[in-house]
Design an enzyme around this catalytic site. Sequence first.
Site: not given
Ligand SMILES: [Zn+2]
Length: 370
Positions: A40, A42, A45, A62, A168
């Site tokens: 993902c 994120s 990030h 995650h 997610c």
């Molecule tokens: Zn995610």
Amino acid sequence: MQTKAAVLWDYGRDWEIEELTLDDPREGEVLVRLAASGLCHSDEHVRVGDLPMEALPAIGGHEGAGVVEAVGPGVRSVAEGDHVVLAFIPACGKCHWCAIGRENLCEKGAGTQVGLQQDGTARHHVGGHDARLMCQIGTFSPYTVVNEDSVVKIDDDIPLDKAALVGCGVTTGFGTAVYGAEVGAGDTVVVMGICGVGANAVQGARIAGAARIIAIDPAPFNREMAGKFGATHMYASAEEALEPIQEMTRGEMANAALVTVDVTNGKVISDAVSVVGKGGKVALTALAPYNLTDVQLPVLELIVYEKRLIGCLFGHSNPRSDIPKMLQLYRDGKLLLDELVTRTYTLDQINEGYEAMRTHNNIRGMLLYD
Ligand SMILES: [Zn+2]
Ligand SMILES: [Zn+2]
């Protein structure tokens, strides 16, 4: 036990595959053998430092699904052998937010950037250090120990590598359209940014009955994928889309704009506000750097046209009811999951998978474990 994990030692560095020492689950915790983990945005990030953890080293990941191998004392919601999806925000079921049907805002979510177990200690150890866990789950490892608040039991017939996606990206994207922006039948919806989340925002809008779904993405591959998931019109930029949206809506503009770009910035938010019309809703889902505060907005227009800006976490969803709902939509052939995974990778190839994301060559990369 000994296993492996993709570990971040410092912001800006690549993920490094390390030996992981994993302790037994304690009170309220479960050991999960993961089948797959989504790559993902994120985690990217976190890697670059836009979304820092409280401390490093940290194990990323995650978005995973697997089988419960062992449970600690007091665990009631799952048992050994259960198939589970790991939710990136825990849902305790007892706090104010869970009680009012807003599990995405569960008080236990405060621990996701800390990345330790709920009792404040670590079960994961790398090179003599306690390792933090992305979203308290750390799915970039074939095994993890998590609180039972972070797992949702699912039916055994769903392939686990597909189930992982709903932990997610799928639920976040679908929920952004259906719950965040409350897309309805006949609506005109703009989806800004088509990757793992945006493709599912398109799907959510399609399933909710939107008449026009306008996908905006600079990457040709992403625009092509948007069409597969239900977008009716594709443009490279908001500027390019503006006139066609005016024409197709007879000047009324879109009912909703869903912001699912790689990284939210001030311009994307202004663009989103400009493509919606009276009563238009702008759902902000894509993460922004933690220090972004500079956004230019036509304030009078927001007021007199009653436009709304809506922050949207985990698609405004309730993981305990929405994760099984997503999988039922998949079983019924309405929600496409197989098509989301562009390429699969082994844990050792994780940086290759993220490079493909950065260069817009995958919608969702997926780590598969043996
Ligand atoms: Zn995610
Ligand atoms: Zn709660």
